[in-house]
Write an enzyme that holds these catalytic residues in place. Structure first.
Site, PDB file in Angstrom:
ATOM      1  N   GLU A 165       0.839  -1.203   0.000  1.00 46.32           N
ATOM      2  CA  GLU A 165       0.000   0.000   0.000  1.00 46.32           C
ATOM      3  C   GLU A 165       0.875   1.254   0.000  1.00 46.32           C
ATOM      4  O   GLU A 165       0.639   2.199  -0.767  1.00 46.32           O
ATOM      5  CB  GLU A 165      -0.913  -0.012   1.223  1.00 46.32           C
ATOM      6  CG  GLU A 165      -1.868   1.148   1.304  1.00 46.32           C
ATOM      7  CD  GLU A 165      -2.735   1.105   2.552  1.00 46.32           C
ATOM      8  OE1 GLU A 165      -3.682   1.897   2.619  1.00 46.32           O
ATOM      9  OE2 GLU A 165      -2.462   0.290   3.447  1.00 46.32           O
ATOM     10  N   MET A 221      -5.731  -3.486  14.880  1.00 41.22           N
ATOM     11  CA  MET A 221      -4.685  -3.397  15.900  1.00 41.22           C
ATOM     12  C   MET A 221      -3.987  -2.040  16.008  1.00 41.22           C
ATOM     13  O   MET A 221      -3.017  -1.922  16.755  1.00 41.22           O
ATOM     14  CB  MET A 221      -3.636  -4.499  15.647  1.00 41.22           C
ATOM     15  CG  MET A 221      -4.218  -5.898  15.693  1.00 41.22           C
ATOM     16  SD  MET A 221      -3.014  -7.219  15.331  1.00 41.22           S
ATOM     17  CE  MET A 221      -1.919  -7.083  16.734  1.00 41.22           C
ATOM     18  N   GLU A 222      -4.452  -1.023  15.294  1.00 35.37           N
ATOM     19  CA  GLU A 222      -3.756   0.267  15.325  1.00 35.37           C
ATOM     20  C   GLU A 222      -4.641   1.497  15.458  1.00 35.37           C
ATOM     21  O   GLU A 222      -4.241   2.498  16.066  1.00 35.37           O
ATOM     22  CB  GLU A 222      -2.903   0.445  14.049  1.00 35.37           C
ATOM     23  CG  GLU A 222      -1.729  -0.490  13.907  1.00 35.37           C
ATOM     24  CD  GLU A 222      -2.105  -1.833  13.313  1.00 35.37           C
ATOM     25  OE1 GLU A 222      -1.429  -2.831  13.640  1.00 35.37           O
ATOM     26  OE2 GLU A 222      -3.074  -1.880  12.527  1.00 35.37           O
ATOM     27  N   GLY A 257     -11.185  -6.732  10.659  1.00 36.97           N
ATOM     28  CA  GLY A 257     -12.186  -7.789  10.704  1.00 36.97           C
ATOM     29  C   GLY A 257     -13.556  -7.201  10.970  1.00 36.97           C
ATOM     30  O   GLY A 257     -13.725  -6.323  11.826  1.00 36.97           O
ATOM     31  N   ASP A 287     -11.775  -9.879   6.697  1.00 35.67           N
ATOM     32  CA  ASP A 287     -12.253 -11.139   7.250  1.00 35.67           C
ATOM     33  C   ASP A 287     -13.427 -10.852   8.175  1.00 35.67           C
ATOM     34  O   ASP A 287     -13.780  -9.697   8.424  1.00 35.67           O
ATOM     35  CB  ASP A 287     -11.133 -11.867   8.011  1.00 35.67           C
ATOM     36  CG  ASP A 287     -10.550 -11.019   9.141  1.00 35.67           C
ATOM     37  OD1 ASP A 287     -11.168 -10.970  10.211  1.00 35.67           O
ATOM     38  OD2 ASP A 287      -9.491 -10.402   8.930  1.00 35.67           O
TER      39      ASP A 287
END
Length: 230
Positions: free
Chosen positions: A11, A174-175, A77, A198
């Site tokens: 990216e 997670m960020e 997710g 997901d």
């Protein structure tokens, strides 16, 4: 100057390839690329995985480069059955789901001795992102809602149900919330953009790899178009 934090090497590489007048600088092991993207002055960086990396990256963008806002792109997710793999979620707000001081009487997710633990995103930037995504990614749907973050890749139904029932999260990763937390403390507007990779359940490890390439294409198109409109 606009700060852009990407999650994936590809990216970052794709965005950097269309930037003009690029210079680079290393800070705390992270490479910051300064230049122009779609006519806007930007600083582009990959933070690395997890809340500490993301917070350090955001602080560097704000302190070193004095960015006017922070945009974070990546994958997540889904926590909502209406959101399919490939769709995009734009943050209305963010919180850290693994912040747990409930043993001292605080609700889960609350940061003690801080007036706010749910960090509102910038409405004006989210509006631009929504319009941009609909224009360049007409094959996917755009949702707006809460992003919940923690230092855990969620891949089981029990954790997924907890995040939905406790925090009303729309997606998990997670960020984002640590970026939001850092931006909030510095009074800098932010937006988290997440392409869904997901379902954050027992199928997550199978869904994630197959969607990464599509997520990168959608994210790069979206960020480029956002810069044209900002």
């Amino acid at each position: 100057m606009i700060g852009i934090i990407g999650a994936m090497d590809k990216e970052i590489d794709d965005l950097k390839s269309v930037m003009k007048d690029v210079s680079e600088e290393k800070i705390s092991g992270m490479t910051f690329y300064k230049g122009a993207l779609s006519g806007k002055d930007v600083v582009l960086v990959r933070s690395g995985i997890g809340k500490v990396n993301a917070a350090m990256c955001t602080e560097a963008l704000i302190i070193k480069y004095n960015v006017e806002c922070v945009i974070n792109t990546g994958i997540a997710g889904s926590l909502n059955s209406k959101i399919d793999i490939g769709d995009v979620v734009l943050s209305t707000d963010s919180l850290e789901h693994d912040m747990d001081v409930s043993g001292l009487g605080y609700d889960k997710g609350v940061v003690p001795d801080q007036e706010c633990s749910i960090y509102p995103a910038a409405d004006n930037i989210r509006k631009i992102a929504k319009e941009a995504c609909e224009a360049v990614n007409p094959d996917i749907k755009v949702f707006e809602g809460r992003v919940v973050s923690g230092d855990k890749f969620v891949s089981d139904k029990e954790t997924k149900d907890f995040l939905v029932n406790t925090f009303n999260g729309m997606c998990t990763e997670m960020e984002g919330a640590s970026i939001a937390h850092t931006a909030y403390l510095n009074n800098v507007p932010y937006l988290v953009i997440r392409a869904i990779s997901d379902k954050a359940d027992d199928s997550a490890d199978m869904d994630y790899p197959s969607f990464q390439k599509k997520a990168i294409i959608h994210s790069v198109r979206l960020v480029e178009e956002m810069m044209r409109r900002m």
